[in-house]
Design a protein around this motif. Structure first.
Motif, PDB file in Angstrom:
ATOM      1  N   THR A 141      -1.684  -7.763  13.648  1.00  0.00           N
ATOM      2  CA  THR A 141      -0.820  -6.900  14.173  1.00  0.00           C
ATOM      3  C   THR A 141       0.372  -6.911  13.130  1.00  0.00           C
ATOM      4  O   THR A 141       1.101  -5.873  13.113  1.00  0.00           O
ATOM      5  N   PHE A 142       0.880  -8.150  12.566  1.00  0.00           N
ATOM      6  CA  PHE A 142       2.061  -8.234  11.791  1.00  0.00           C
ATOM      7  C   PHE A 142       1.950  -7.213  10.486  1.00  0.00           C
ATOM      8  O   PHE A 142       2.533  -6.258  10.160  1.00  0.00           O
ATOM      9  N   LEU A 143       0.643  -7.395   9.712  1.00  0.00           N
ATOM     10  CA  LEU A 143       0.319  -6.703   8.735  1.00  0.00           C
ATOM     11  C   LEU A 143       0.232  -5.126   9.071  1.00  0.00           C
ATOM     12  O   LEU A 143       0.483  -4.529   8.171  1.00  0.00           O
ATOM     13  N   ASP A 144      -0.450  -4.971  10.092  1.00  0.00           N
ATOM     14  CA  ASP A 144      -0.310  -3.401  10.411  1.00  0.00           C
ATOM     15  C   ASP A 144       0.810  -2.948  10.365  1.00  0.00           C
ATOM     16  O   ASP A 144       1.262  -1.981  10.041  1.00  0.00           O
ATOM     17  N   ALA A 145       1.952  -3.602  11.255  1.00  0.00           N
ATOM     18  CA  ALA A 145       3.110  -3.026  11.437  1.00  0.00           C
ATOM     19  C   ALA A 145       3.921  -3.065  10.037  1.00  0.00           C
ATOM     20  O   ALA A 145       4.697  -1.878   9.788  1.00  0.00           O
ATOM     21  N   TYR A 146       3.721  -4.187   9.354  1.00  0.00           N
ATOM     22  CA  TYR A 146       4.196  -3.932   7.813  1.00  0.00           C
ATOM     23  C   TYR A 146       3.698  -2.920   6.899  1.00  0.00           C
ATOM     24  O   TYR A 146       4.490  -2.037   6.176  1.00  0.00           O
ATOM     25  N   GLU A 147       2.646  -2.536   7.027  1.00  0.00           N
ATOM     26  CA  GLU A 147       1.930  -1.401   6.218  1.00  0.00           C
ATOM     27  C   GLU A 147       2.542  -0.133   7.028  1.00  0.00           C
ATOM     28  O   GLU A 147       3.024   0.726   6.063  1.00  0.00           O
ATOM     29  N   ASN A 148       2.562   0.045   8.166  1.00  0.00           N
ATOM     30  CA  ASN A 148       3.174   1.328   8.670  1.00  0.00           C
ATOM     31  C   ASN A 148       4.480   1.392   8.467  1.00  0.00           C
ATOM     32  O   ASN A 148       4.775   2.561   8.075  1.00  0.00           O
ATOM     33  N   ALA A 149       5.340   0.546   8.290  1.00  0.00           N
ATOM     34  CA  ALA A 149       6.703   0.475   7.969  1.00  0.00           C
ATOM     35  C   ALA A 149       6.775   1.250   6.502  1.00  0.00           C
ATOM     36  O   ALA A 149       7.788   1.687   6.205  1.00  0.00           O
ATOM     37  N   LEU A 150       6.207   0.279   5.882  1.00  0.00           N
ATOM     38  CA  LEU A 150       6.003   0.789   4.342  1.00  0.00           C
ATOM     39  C   LEU A 150       5.604   2.204   4.074  1.00  0.00           C
ATOM     40  O   LEU A 150       6.316   3.093   3.361  1.00  0.00           O
ATOM     41  N   SER A 151       4.473   2.875   4.724  1.00  0.00           N
ATOM     42  CA  SER A 151       4.094   4.081   4.522  1.00  0.00           C
ATOM     43  C   SER A 151       4.972   4.949   5.173  1.00  0.00           C
ATOM     44  O   SER A 151       5.226   6.014   4.447  1.00  0.00           O
ATOM     45  N   ASN A 152       6.109   4.728   6.240  1.00  0.00           N
ATOM     46  CA  ASN A 152       6.960   5.649   6.909  1.00  0.00           C
ATOM     47  C   ASN A 152       8.128   5.663   5.668  1.00  0.00           C
ATOM     48  O   ASN A 152       8.900   6.720   5.633  1.00  0.00           O
ATOM     49  N   LYS A 153       7.912   4.857   4.744  1.00  0.00           N
ATOM     50  CA  LYS A 153       9.203   4.941   3.479  1.00  0.00           C
ATOM     51  C   LYS A 153       8.688   5.576   2.459  1.00  0.00           C
ATOM     52  O   LYS A 153       9.013   5.786   1.416  1.00  0.00           O
ATOM     53  N   GLY A 154       7.205   6.136   2.539  1.00  0.00           N
ATOM     54  CA  GLY A 154       6.547   6.670   1.293  1.00  0.00           C
ATOM     55  C   GLY A 154       5.851   6.004   0.528  1.00  0.00           C
ATOM     56  O   GLY A 154       5.380   6.291  -0.902  1.00  0.00           O
ATOM     57  N   TYR A 155       5.683   4.427   0.762  1.00  0.00           N
ATOM     58  CA  TYR A 155       5.007   3.598  -0.026  1.00  0.00           C
ATOM     59  C   TYR A 155       3.447   3.714   0.095  1.00  0.00           C
ATOM     60  O   TYR A 155       2.952   3.964   1.354  1.00  0.00           O
ATOM     61  N   GLU A 156       2.356   3.600  -0.853  1.00  0.00           N
ATOM     62  CA  GLU A 156       1.315   3.370  -0.610  1.00  0.00           C
ATOM     63  C   GLU A 156       0.818   1.950  -0.440  1.00  0.00           C
ATOM     64  O   GLU A 156       1.411   0.963  -1.437  1.00  0.00           O
ATOM     65  N   VAL A 157       0.079   1.653   0.378  1.00  0.00           N
ATOM     66  CA  VAL A 157      -0.025   0.142   0.801  1.00  0.00           C
ATOM     67  C   VAL A 157      -1.432  -0.265   0.310  1.00  0.00           C
ATOM     68  O   VAL A 157      -2.363   0.356   0.608  1.00  0.00           O
ATOM     69  N   LYS A 158      -1.710  -1.350  -0.753  1.00  0.00           N
ATOM     70  CA  LYS A 158      -2.910  -1.808  -1.025  1.00  0.00           C
ATOM     71  C   LYS A 158      -2.918  -3.322  -0.357  1.00  0.00           C
ATOM     72  O   LYS A 158      -2.038  -3.949  -0.838  1.00  0.00           O
ATOM     73  N   ARG A 159      -4.059  -3.644   0.395  1.00  0.00           N
ATOM     74  CA  ARG A 159      -4.303  -4.892   0.910  1.00  0.00           C
ATOM     75  C   ARG A 159      -4.767  -5.680  -0.114  1.00  0.00           C
ATOM     76  O   ARG A 159      -5.917  -5.128  -0.645  1.00  0.00           O
ATOM     77  N   LEU A 160      -4.604  -6.894  -0.414  1.00  0.00           N
ATOM     78  CA  LEU A 160      -5.453  -7.820  -1.243  1.00  0.00           C
ATOM     79  C   LEU A 160      -5.620  -8.875  -0.623  1.00  0.00           C
ATOM     80  O   LEU A 160      -5.232  -9.251   0.501  1.00  0.00           O
ATOM     81  N   ALA A 161      -6.885  -9.405  -1.208  1.00  0.00           N
ATOM     82  CA  ALA A 161      -7.334 -10.864  -0.477  1.00  0.00           C
ATOM     83  C   ALA A 161      -6.245 -12.089  -0.491  1.00  0.00           C
ATOM     84  O   ALA A 161      -5.286 -12.064  -1.189  1.00  0.00           O
ATOM     85  N   THR A 162      -6.540 -12.998   0.311  1.00  0.00           N
ATOM     86  CA  THR A 162      -5.551 -13.970   0.539  1.00  0.00           C
ATOM     87  C   THR A 162      -5.331 -14.914  -0.739  1.00  0.00           C
ATOM     88  O   THR A 162      -4.274 -15.507  -0.720  1.00  0.00           O
ATOM     89  N   ASP A 163      -6.241 -15.010  -1.699  1.00  0.00           N
ATOM     90  CA  ASP A 163      -6.120 -15.800  -2.984  1.00  0.00           C
ATOM     91  C   ASP A 163      -5.864 -14.940  -3.924  1.00  0.00           C
ATOM     92  O   ASP A 163      -5.809 -15.398  -5.060  1.00  0.00           O
ATOM     93  N   ALA A 164      -5.469 -13.661  -3.878  1.00  0.00           N
ATOM     94  CA  ALA A 164      -5.033 -12.688  -4.827  1.00  0.00           C
ATOM     95  C   ALA A 164      -3.673 -13.193  -5.723  1.00  0.00           C
ATOM     96  O   ALA A 164      -2.905 -13.870  -5.082  1.00  0.00           O
ATOM     97  N   SER A 165      -3.658 -12.810  -6.885  1.00  0.00           N
ATOM     98  CA  SER A 165      -2.596 -13.438  -7.911  1.00  0.00           C
ATOM     99  C   SER A 165      -1.106 -12.506  -7.360  1.00  0.00           C
ATOM    100  O   SER A 165      -1.571 -11.225  -7.102  1.00  0.00           O
ATOM    101  N   LEU A 166      -0.014 -13.011  -7.628  1.00  0.00           N
ATOM    102  CA  LEU A 166       1.031 -12.352  -7.423  1.00  0.00           C
ATOM    103  C   LEU A 166       1.436 -11.108  -8.561  1.00  0.00           C
ATOM    104  O   LEU A 166       2.169 -10.226  -8.297  1.00  0.00           O
ATOM    105  N   ILE A 167       0.623 -11.328  -9.626  1.00  0.00           N
ATOM    106  CA  ILE A 167       0.649 -10.237 -10.798  1.00  0.00           C
ATOM    107  C   ILE A 167      -0.480  -9.274 -10.605  1.00  0.00           C
ATOM    108  O   ILE A 167      -0.666  -8.663 -11.440  1.00  0.00           O
ATOM    109  N   ALA A 168      -1.207  -9.465  -9.556  1.00  0.00           N
ATOM    110  CA  ALA A 168      -2.305  -8.492  -9.398  1.00  0.00           C
ATOM    111  C   ALA A 168      -1.939  -6.875  -9.464  1.00  0.00           C
ATOM    112  O   ALA A 168      -2.752  -6.024  -9.800  1.00  0.00           O
TER     113      ALA A 168
END
Length: 144
Positions: A46-73
């Motif tokens: 639910t945290f990630l869902d709320a975080y994604e919704n808040a970003l979407s409301n600010k006009g951002y597109e959200v892409k979920r990455l795997a837990t082991d994804a690089s910070l430069i992905a």
């Protein structure tokens, strides 16, 4: 009179330990309208869902990455952690969101109610608090 002053002082001292801390360093300006979020399997979904919704409301597109994804992905990547506690009811006691631009820290929001004690403000809904943190962390709409 002295007893009354001592009682008030003791009450104020006891309440001073009931602090909730929030610190936000807004992200630096960036042109990307996409924020990639590295999923954290140790945090309620639910945290990630709320975080994604808040970003979407600010006009951002959200892409979920795997837990082991690089910070430069992605050009703009974010990590998060959060925990909940029980005190008459479940509440989010801690949240930390870090945003990276090209792999380097660009902004951070921390909410800490772990020493909230008798402070009833700690019972704010997690989604409302996450939205507040995102609004402060991303003060501008996407692309502006």
């Amino acid at each position: 009179m002295i007893a009354k002053i001592a009682g008030i002082s003791l009450a104020l001292f006891a309440l001073s330990g009931c602090a909730i801390h929030q610190n936000v360093k807004p992200v630096e300006r960036f042109d990307s309208k996409t924020v990639c979020i590295v999923q954290n399997g140790n945090v309620r979904a639910t945290f990630l869902d709320a975080y994604e919704n808040a970003l979407s409301n600010k006009g951002y597109e959200v892409k979920r990455l795997a837990t082991d994804a690089s910070l430069i992905a992605c050009p703009v990547t974010s990590t998060y952690t959060a925990s909940w506690r029980w005190d008459l009811a479940m509440y989010m006691s801690y949240a930390d969101i870090i945003v990276y631009k090209n792999g380097k820290p660009s902004g951070k929001a921390t909410y800490d109610a772990t020493r909230g004690g008798g402070n009833m403000g700690k019972f704010i809904g997690a989604e409302k608090k996450i939205t507040e943190l995102v609004d402060q962390l991303f003060p501008r709409m996407a692309g502006s």
